[in-house]
Scaffold this motif. Structure first.
Motif, mmCIF file in Angstrom:
data_model
loop_
_atom_site.group_PDB
_atom_site.id
_atom_site.type_symbol
_atom_site.label_atom_id
_atom_site.label_comp_id
_atom_site.label_asym_id
_atom_site.label_seq_id
_atom_site.Cartn_x
_atom_site.Cartn_y
_atom_site.Cartn_z
ATOM 1 N N THR A 1 0.818 -1.196 0.000
ATOM 2 C CA THR A 1 0.000 0.000 0.000
ATOM 3 C C THR A 1 0.857 1.254 0.000
ATOM 4 O O THR A 1 2.023 1.239 0.409
ATOM 5 C CB THR A 1 -0.923 0.019 1.222
ATOM 6 O OG1 THR A 1 -0.119 0.123 2.415
ATOM 7 C CG2 THR A 1 -1.774 -1.237 1.298
ATOM 8 N N GLN B 1 -7.429 1.020 -3.789
ATOM 9 C CA GLN B 1 -7.720 0.224 -2.604
ATOM 10 C C GLN B 1 -6.952 -1.096 -2.631
ATOM 11 O O GLN B 1 -6.699 -1.669 -3.692
ATOM 12 C CB GLN B 1 -9.233 -0.050 -2.523
ATOM 13 C CG GLN B 1 -9.674 -0.863 -1.312
ATOM 14 C CD GLN B 1 -11.174 -1.119 -1.319
ATOM 15 O OE1 GLN B 1 -11.916 -0.551 -2.118
ATOM 16 N NE2 GLN B 1 -11.632 -1.978 -0.429
ATOM 17 N N HIS C 1 -6.956 -4.884 -0.127
ATOM 18 C CA HIS C 1 -7.576 -5.584 0.996
ATOM 19 C C HIS C 1 -6.626 -6.683 1.458
ATOM 20 O O HIS C 1 -5.549 -6.880 0.891
ATOM 21 C CB HIS C 1 -8.965 -6.117 0.633
ATOM 22 C CG HIS C 1 -8.951 -7.248 -0.358
ATOM 23 N ND1 HIS C 1 -9.111 -8.555 -0.009
ATOM 24 C CD2 HIS C 1 -8.804 -7.234 -1.709
ATOM 25 C CE1 HIS C 1 -9.064 -9.318 -1.089
ATOM 26 N NE2 HIS C 1 -8.872 -8.538 -2.138
ATOM 27 N N GLN D 1 -2.268 -4.930 9.738
ATOM 28 C CA GLN D 1 -2.164 -3.625 10.375
ATOM 29 C C GLN D 1 -0.725 -3.179 10.567
ATOM 30 O O GLN D 1 -0.363 -2.068 10.219
ATOM 31 C CB GLN D 1 -2.874 -3.630 11.734
ATOM 32 C CG GLN D 1 -2.744 -2.303 12.475
ATOM 33 C CD GLN D 1 -3.680 -2.214 13.662
ATOM 34 O OE1 GLN D 1 -4.759 -2.793 13.659
ATOM 35 N NE2 GLN D 1 -3.266 -1.489 14.678
ATOM 36 N N TYR E 1 -0.932 1.298 10.615
ATOM 37 C CA TYR E 1 -2.360 1.329 10.313
ATOM 38 C C TYR E 1 -2.634 1.090 8.834
ATOM 39 O O TYR E 1 -3.384 1.808 8.192
ATOM 40 C CB TYR E 1 -2.970 2.644 10.804
ATOM 41 C CG TYR E 1 -2.702 2.884 12.269
ATOM 42 C CD1 TYR E 1 -3.492 2.272 13.239
ATOM 43 C CD2 TYR E 1 -1.624 3.659 12.660
ATOM 44 C CE1 TYR E 1 -3.214 2.447 14.583
ATOM 45 C CE2 TYR E 1 -1.343 3.837 14.010
ATOM 46 C CZ TYR E 1 -2.142 3.228 14.964
ATOM 47 O OH TYR E 1 -1.860 3.395 16.303
ATOM 48 N N GLY E 2 -1.978 0.061 8.309
ATOM 49 C CA GLY E 2 -2.192 -0.359 6.936
ATOM 50 C C GLY E 2 -1.314 0.315 5.910
ATOM 51 O O GLY E 2 -1.247 -0.138 4.766
ATOM 52 N N TRP F 1 -5.832 8.544 4.475
ATOM 53 C CA TRP F 1 -6.141 7.184 4.086
ATOM 54 C C TRP F 1 -7.153 6.614 5.066
ATOM 55 O O TRP F 1 -7.294 7.098 6.193
ATOM 56 C CB TRP F 1 -4.891 6.315 3.985
ATOM 57 C CG TRP F 1 -4.276 5.786 5.255
ATOM 58 C CD1 TRP F 1 -4.498 4.570 5.860
ATOM 59 C CD2 TRP F 1 -3.269 6.419 6.077
ATOM 60 N NE1 TRP F 1 -3.724 4.416 6.977
ATOM 61 C CE2 TRP F 1 -2.949 5.542 7.135
ATOM 62 C CE3 TRP F 1 -2.616 7.650 6.007
ATOM 63 C CZ2 TRP F 1 -2.017 5.837 8.123
ATOM 64 C CZ3 TRP F 1 -1.683 7.958 6.992
ATOM 65 C CH2 TRP F 1 -1.387 7.065 8.036
ATOM 66 N N TYR G 1 -8.433 2.994 6.870
ATOM 67 C CA TYR G 1 -8.044 1.614 7.157
ATOM 68 C C TYR G 1 -9.024 1.051 8.178
ATOM 69 O O TYR G 1 -9.332 1.696 9.187
ATOM 70 C CB TYR G 1 -6.621 1.561 7.697
ATOM 71 C CG TYR G 1 -6.135 0.163 7.995
ATOM 72 C CD1 TYR G 1 -6.033 -0.792 6.980
ATOM 73 C CD2 TYR G 1 -5.783 -0.210 9.292
ATOM 74 C CE1 TYR G 1 -5.594 -2.078 7.252
ATOM 75 C CE2 TYR G 1 -5.326 -1.491 9.565
ATOM 76 C CZ TYR G 1 -5.248 -2.421 8.541
ATOM 77 O OH TYR G 1 -4.806 -3.696 8.819
ATOM 78 N N ASP G 2 -9.537 -0.136 7.888
ATOM 79 C CA ASP G 2 -10.514 -0.765 8.784
ATOM 80 C C ASP G 2 -10.015 -2.073 9.375
ATOM 81 O O ASP G 2 -10.799 -2.869 9.902
ATOM 82 C CB ASP G 2 -11.838 -0.983 8.052
ATOM 83 C CG ASP G 2 -11.726 -1.947 6.873
ATOM 84 O OD1 ASP G 2 -10.638 -2.527 6.658
ATOM 85 O OD2 ASP G 2 -12.739 -2.128 6.155
ATOM 86 N N ASN H 1 -9.044 -3.386 4.863
ATOM 87 C CA ASN H 1 -9.017 -2.597 3.636
ATOM 88 C C ASN H 1 -8.270 -1.284 3.848
ATOM 89 O O ASN H 1 -8.447 -0.615 4.867
ATOM 90 C CB ASN H 1 -10.449 -2.284 3.189
ATOM 91 C CG ASN H 1 -11.210 -3.524 2.806
ATOM 92 O OD1 ASN H 1 -10.996 -4.102 1.747
ATOM 93 N ND2 ASN H 1 -12.128 -3.945 3.679
ATOM 94 N N PHE H 2 -7.472 -0.925 2.839
ATOM 95 C CA PHE H 2 -6.715 0.327 2.833
ATOM 96 C C PHE H 2 -7.138 1.115 1.602
ATOM 97 O O PHE H 2 -7.177 0.568 0.492
ATOM 98 C CB PHE H 2 -5.213 0.043 2.780
ATOM 99 C CG PHE H 2 -4.348 1.269 2.634
ATOM 100 C CD1 PHE H 2 -3.748 1.850 3.736
ATOM 101 C CD2 PHE H 2 -4.112 1.835 1.381
ATOM 102 C CE1 PHE H 2 -2.935 2.978 3.600
ATOM 103 C CE2 PHE H 2 -3.309 2.959 1.240
ATOM 104 C CZ PHE H 2 -2.731 3.527 2.354
#
Length: 430
Positions: free
Chosen positions: A276, A319, A321, A325, A329-330, A368, A370-371, A374-375
């Protein structure tokens, strides 16, 4: 330049999203030093937006949306994407979209349905109506084709005839057999991606030929409007962000004939990579990284006049996926690229996921999302106003957008670019 259609998101949803983004902050976010945005005196710059020809399909994006969203109030120039090259001549890329589609009354700028037998319909007729309502808005046709087609058309034996075909079709308005639209376009945008050292001389000569013939037709034109370049018709180009696209070209020679150099300062990272990153970072702590700043500095060092440079910004997103982490944070993590037409609507969707947070790089101001899986790298009002401030500090000619359908229904991104004074506060996300 990206070549894909993008869908609009729901304007109300996006308004709610932006409110939530400003308040969002991960409780585990470490403290960081916030780099303030620069407050600059009010100053009007060029805001150039590419309009997608393909938006006509599935009612994704059409000319009347520029009015409904308020986008037209922020734009100084519209570049219609796109025309093509065929047999060393300028050609319509999609005659159905350009001249043939019958617009319903509710989709037409004047509220009047197209007559099926009218000679000129489609996007071009809607651009005529747009120009009549907003006469200060310049409209250019963007010629986009494979590099080998440009290279062939630019050869000495083909060059003059190629340029004449573009001018006759789009500036004189001989659009197609039985279809005339004089004074529709105020200039030509040349999107050759990208001339290399082997084709540099033909590239310079092609720009000089465009300039020569455009100046000649100017003398015959009776419809030059206030706001066009001093040369009359505007000649612009789209140019690359990577050093390999900058160093082979003598930008002083290019600038001698063109009015605008639209620098496509994006795609530094994308779905071709397995890790990413930011697709259009303003700056980076890594001195070896290519960024918007290094790109613009390279053009300036190569002799491109600042006032002829347009800083390109993306209205699309990328994006990944399955992103672990890690400690960032991605960011800068391994992941699987997600293919598709991603933009502000993707940010709306991701922010609804459990654990989703907005983060912001304090140096580049790039956001950005991040969940935990997904980033998403994208632009928002803060990052865009930082770029506007950068453009003004460096006396650039303005901003160029690829492309307008990626904005919200109420044109929040475009309006952020056109604000006279950017915000002087970075929101509190990491």
């Amino acid at each position: 330049m990206m070549r894909f259609p993008t869908a609009l998101c729901n304007g109300l949803a996006m308004t709610c999203l932006l409110a939530s983004l400003c308040a969002a902050q991960s409780p585990t976010t470490p403290a960081v030093t916030k780099a303030p945005l620069h407050t600059l005196p009010a100053q009007r710059t060029e805001i150039v937006g590419y309009f997608p020809q393909w938006g006509i399909y599935n009612r994704r994006y059409i000319a009347v949306d520029l009015i409904h969203s308020g986008a037209v109030r922020s734009l100084t120039q519209l570049d219609y994407s796109q025309a093509n090259i065929s047999n060393n001549a300028c050609a319509l890329a999609d005659s159905k979209a350009d001249t043939e589609m019958v617009f319903k009354a509710e989709d037409s700028i004047d509220g009047v349905a197209d007559q099926p037998d009218a000679p000129l319909r489609g996007n071009f007729h809607q651009l005529q109506l747009l120009k009549a309502r907003y006469p200060k808005l310049r409209i250019l046709i963007s010629i986009e084709g494979r590099p080998d087609l440009f290279a062939e058309a630019a050869k000495p034996e083909n060059r003059a005839a190629f340029v004449h075909s573009c001018i006759a079709r789009f500036l004189e308005g001989h659009i197609a057999s039985g279809v005339e639209a004089p004074h529709l376009f105020d200039g030509i945008d040349v999107d050759w991606e990208y001339p290399d050292a082997d084709h540099a001389d033909d590239f310079y000569a092609l720009m000089a030929e465009f300039r020569r013939q455009m100046d000649a037709i100017r003398l015959k034109s009776t419809a030059l409007r206030a706001g066009t370049s001093q040369r009359g018709f505007t000649l612009s180009i789209a140019s690359g962000a990577a050093q390999k696209h900058i160093t082979p070209i003598d930008w002083k020679r290019v600038a001698a004939n063109v009015d605008q150099i639209g620098v496509m300062a994006y795609d530094y990272y994308g779905p071709w990579a397995r890790d990413t990153g930011f697709h259009a970072p303003l700056a980076s702590a890594n001195p070896k990284a290519e960024t918007v700043t290094t790109t613009i500095n390279a053009y300036l060092a190569a002799g491109a006049p600042a006032k002829q440079l347009l800083l390109g910004v993306p209205f699309y997103a990328y994006q990944w996926h399955n992103v672990a982490q890690g400690g960032s944070y991605g960011l800068n993590s391994k992941g699987d690229p997600v293919r598709g037409n991603l933009n502000q609507s993707t940010a709306v969707t991701l922010m609804q996921n459990p654990g989703a947070h907005l983060y912001r790089d304090p140096l580049s101001h790039a956001p950005w999302i991040y969940d935990g899986d997904n980033f998403l790298t994208f632009e928002d009002a803060v990052s865009l106003q930082a770029k506007t401030a950068f453009a003004r500090e460096n006396n650039l000619g303005g901003i160029m957008v690829w492309e307008l359908s990626g904005d919200t229904n109420d044109a929040q991104l475009l309006h952020a670019l056109s604000k006279d004074t950017p915000t002087n506060k970075v929101s509190s996300e990491h």
